[in-house]
Scaffold this active site. Sequence first.
Site, PDB file in Angstrom:
ATOM      1  N   ASP A 161     -33.472  45.143 -96.480  1.00  0.00           N
ATOM      2  CA  ASP A 161     -34.902  45.065 -96.165  1.00  0.00           C
ATOM      3  C   ASP A 161     -35.457  46.377 -95.648  1.00  0.00           C
ATOM      4  O   ASP A 161     -36.618  46.715 -95.889  1.00  0.00           O
ATOM      5  CB  ASP A 161     -35.137  43.993 -95.084  1.00  0.00           C
ATOM      6  CG  ASP A 161     -35.137  42.593 -95.685  1.00  0.00           C
ATOM      7  OD1 ASP A 161     -34.971  42.485 -96.900  1.00  0.00           O
ATOM      8  OD2 ASP A 161     -35.314  41.634 -94.915  1.00  0.00           O
TER       9      ASP A 161
ATOM     10  N   ASN B 145     -31.205  42.107 -93.354  1.00  0.00           N
ATOM     11  CA  ASN B 145     -32.276  42.499 -92.424  1.00  0.00           C
ATOM     12  C   ASN B 145     -32.218  43.959 -92.035  1.00  0.00           C
ATOM     13  O   ASN B 145     -33.254  44.607 -91.852  1.00  0.00           O
ATOM     14  CB  ASN B 145     -32.199  41.643 -91.151  1.00  0.00           C
ATOM     15  CG  ASN B 145     -32.676  40.220 -91.380  1.00  0.00           C
ATOM     16  OD1 ASN B 145     -33.066  39.870 -92.483  1.00  0.00           O
ATOM     17  ND2 ASN B 145     -32.639  39.413 -90.339  1.00  0.00           N
TER      18      ASN B 145
ATOM     19  N   ASP C 286     -66.506  65.294 -75.110  1.00  0.00           N
ATOM     20  CA  ASP C 286     -67.089  66.318 -74.262  1.00  0.00           C
ATOM     21  C   ASP C 286     -67.977  67.194 -75.146  1.00  0.00           C
ATOM     22  O   ASP C 286     -67.757  67.292 -76.357  1.00  0.00           O
ATOM     23  CB  ASP C 286     -65.962  67.147 -73.630  1.00  0.00           C
ATOM     24  CG  ASP C 286     -66.490  68.222 -72.704  1.00  0.00           C
ATOM     25  OD1 ASP C 286     -67.409  67.918 -71.929  1.00  0.00           O
ATOM     26  OD2 ASP C 286     -65.993  69.357 -72.761  1.00  0.00           O
TER      27      ASP C 286
ATOM     28  N   ILE D  90     -35.237  36.607 -86.355  1.00  0.00           N
ATOM     29  CA  ILE D  90     -35.602  37.906 -85.781  1.00  0.00           C
ATOM     30  C   ILE D  90     -35.362  39.017 -86.791  1.00  0.00           C
ATOM     31  O   ILE D  90     -34.230  39.231 -87.216  1.00  0.00           O
ATOM     32  CB  ILE D  90     -34.769  38.198 -84.504  1.00  0.00           C
ATOM     33  CG1 ILE D  90     -34.861  37.053 -83.509  1.00  0.00           C
ATOM     34  CG2 ILE D  90     -35.216  39.512 -83.876  1.00  0.00           C
ATOM     35  CD1 ILE D  90     -36.232  36.799 -82.967  1.00  0.00           C
TER      36      ILE D  90
ATOM     37  N   VAL E 227     -30.597  34.714 -85.775  1.00  0.00           N
ATOM     38  CA  VAL E 227     -30.586  36.051 -86.393  1.00  0.00           C
ATOM     39  C   VAL E 227     -31.593  36.101 -87.537  1.00  0.00           C
ATOM     40  O   VAL E 227     -32.311  37.088 -87.725  1.00  0.00           O
ATOM     41  CB  VAL E 227     -29.165  36.405 -86.888  1.00  0.00           C
ATOM     42  CG1 VAL E 227     -29.196  37.641 -87.770  1.00  0.00           C
ATOM     43  CG2 VAL E 227     -28.233  36.616 -85.710  1.00  0.00           C
TER      44      VAL E 227
END
Length: 887
Positions: A709, A705, A326, A282, A279
């Site tokens: 964070d 996390n 174009d 990641i 954990v």
Amino acid sequence: MFFNKSIEEVLKELDVSPEIGLSQKEIELRKEKFGLNQLESKKPKTLLAMFFAQLNDILIYILIIAAVISALLGETSDAIIIAIVIIINASVGIIQESKAEKALDALKKLSTPKAVVKRDGQVTEIPSKEVVPGDIVIIDAGRYVPCDLRLIETANLKIEESTLTGESVPVDKDAMLALTGDDIPLGDQKNMLFMSTLATYGRGVGIAVSTGMNTQIGKIAKMLDENVDSETPLQKKLAQLGKYLGIGALVICALMFTVGVLQKRDLFEMLLTSISLAVAAIPEGLAAIVTIVLAMGVQKMIKEKAIVRKLPAVETLGSVNIICSDKTGTLTQNKMTVTKFYTGNTLQDIGTLDINNNEHKLLLENLILCNDATYSENSKTGDPTEIALLVAGVNYKIFKDDLEKEHKRIDEIPFESDRKLMTTVNKYDNQYYVMTKGAIDNLLKLCTKVYIKGNIVEITPSIKKEILAESNNMSDDALRVLGAAYKIIPTNHVEIDSLESDLVLIGMVGMIDPPRLEVKDSISLCKNSGIKTVMITGDHQNTAFAIAKELNITTDPLAVMSGNELDKLTDEELNGKIDNISVFARVSPEHKVKIIKALKSKGNIVSMTGDGVNDAPSLKMANIGVAMGITGTDVAKGAADMVLIDDNFSTIVSAIREGRNIFTNIKKTVVFLISCNLGEIVALFLAILLGWASPLRPIHILWINLITDTLPALALGVDPGDPDVMKYKPRNPNDSLFKGSSISLLLNGMLIGLLTLAAFVIGAKYYNGDTSIFPLFPKDIKADALEHAQTMAFVVLSVSQLVHSLNMRNDKKSIFQIGLFSNKYLIAAIVFGIVLQDSIISIPFLANAFSVHDLTLADWGIVTGLSLMPLLINEIVKIFKRNSLKI
């Protein structure tokens, strides 16, 4: 191919009589064989399919596995938090995807609702979807072409084909034109009509030779339906990062198991610890945060007058190093405009025309009276060339309606494509003026005199040579040249055949679809930023080069390549020459896709801009397709990643600037999250390696996390942009996401991890009243002492990461130089994160859920000092960086 066959061959091949048309029986047979004359559409994705597509990511796979294992081991809160972030991330993606991919639906809408055909000898109007190959189709002015036709009869027929071929003016069509060869561009197939183009003048009759998906529009639809690699550089790098993190998580788990076996630890405890480390490896919120930062970028882009249809396009803009554009309607204004006029042996800009000069005034009156178009502020009808002449008059307060009331049209000879002339007879008091306009070559043959500075003189060979030289000069500058002549007759009773003879040449005008005024500066800014502009157009080579030269795209004629030249090159040969070509002229939709592929094969990040149906496949093939919002067709908008609200090429430059800043902010976010997670790994890995108890619980890591964070990461995503960002060259898409940040990432990760361990050790020893330095950690720590130590480690890890976000704003400048409060969102995120962290440990039911407890004043002093260390150390490092770089 039918353009290189005679009318008789086509009639025989399709077994139809032009006088009678198809019989009802034959129509039914052909409907069964060829189907309806409509475009196929892709089956839409179901909501479930879109949801699973969003889960197809290695980071998500790892999170799902972690959630399942956590649930099986009774860590329900961990599993729920992971599940929530997965659902949020998938939902954001689904909302975006549900708005996209409408290109084929737009193509279907282009099919006209009605068509006039001849069947069983009778002319009838039918739904265009019922047209079959072999039908005899009648076309008149103002009607859309229902399918691809081989013309068998024409009368002054002009077709507006700009959305298909890029041709800036209507094309004259001629059924009797004999064409040979197999490589004739669409724009030069003058005996053919194509589905969804518009008749602007005259009439014609044609045989339906291709219907539905077999038409040129259908071929474009097939190209749009092809799957292309649409992953952006950032998506590829995040996918690669996910793989590395996944492999890293598995390696760490294996190492921990090995350590556990060697240390004779409880295997169940080691499994929980391994999950904690996985954990920690990641960043659970990374996928969602990047998506949200891109979504916020989309909102900023709207303020820059650019609507982003696909989120990753925001990031892609930042790495674009080639803009393929174009010409018609993108680099130019998509309206014919008179720019030059020639009278009295002098060529001048139209802005210098003097309405008080009789010669100048007569030239304008000729071009307005000998004109079948209409123009007002609210509406315009007719040929764009004739509309341009009326606009030139409006600019000098000469309006057609007023002029025709004063000088009534008495007679006329309509424009004919073979003569390339038009004549009207208008009453001037008691006299009648014959006004003739047309191609200068044809017109000069009818003129015996010329009006020069108030005098009418005979045309001598030298005068004629001079006039033709000026006409050729204008043509070389890609101007469409029209001559004007007149004569005075005493009565309106005159033979038509003698009107166009013994004329007096007044002068000429040159017109062009001019470049947008602001585009030249934008192209120059792109060049200075390392971005090359490439023109890709269906228009003629000399017209394309003239515009390219005026815009400073290129001044080298050898940098121009035609569609015919392109056809003769293999993919390998084109790849070898592509870097030296800046203008591609007279190209087809297939050519555009081929060019984009060649540019991408050289590692370029390519943007393609356009507005027509013919641009749609290349818009989809490019790394980022940019469609015009005002003049753009629905097809182009549906295939594009981004739509310009104001049709302004310069908006692309603003979008690129914004894209570069957004990528920089995303990089800050990713580096911040990875460095924080590295800190978690260092803390856990070292503690277990040393035989200590785990300094953090899995739920602590998930909380940090996903919550603590996430807030500063999002705030970094909206950090104010660098004002000098366009002074840098585009980043190399092959560069690592961490280029220039790797050492800082590693050192800060280790620093945060060591500070967390320091808090853990201090918390454990201080709780037990142990003031010795060694051993670092008590061997037999009680549950309450462990909870206290984990609480201090939890707070230091969380708050030090919040403080570390300030370091991420700039890798060289001090936070006080760039302004502590210049990103108020970040300050708010830090304050809110600290408040949330305090709530976790001070509110009883939350403290129980997280297995933590409140800290004393002394504890807070320790954790505050440790948490501020990342900011202090980074500020010192930045001083040395600035001194070495002399900033």
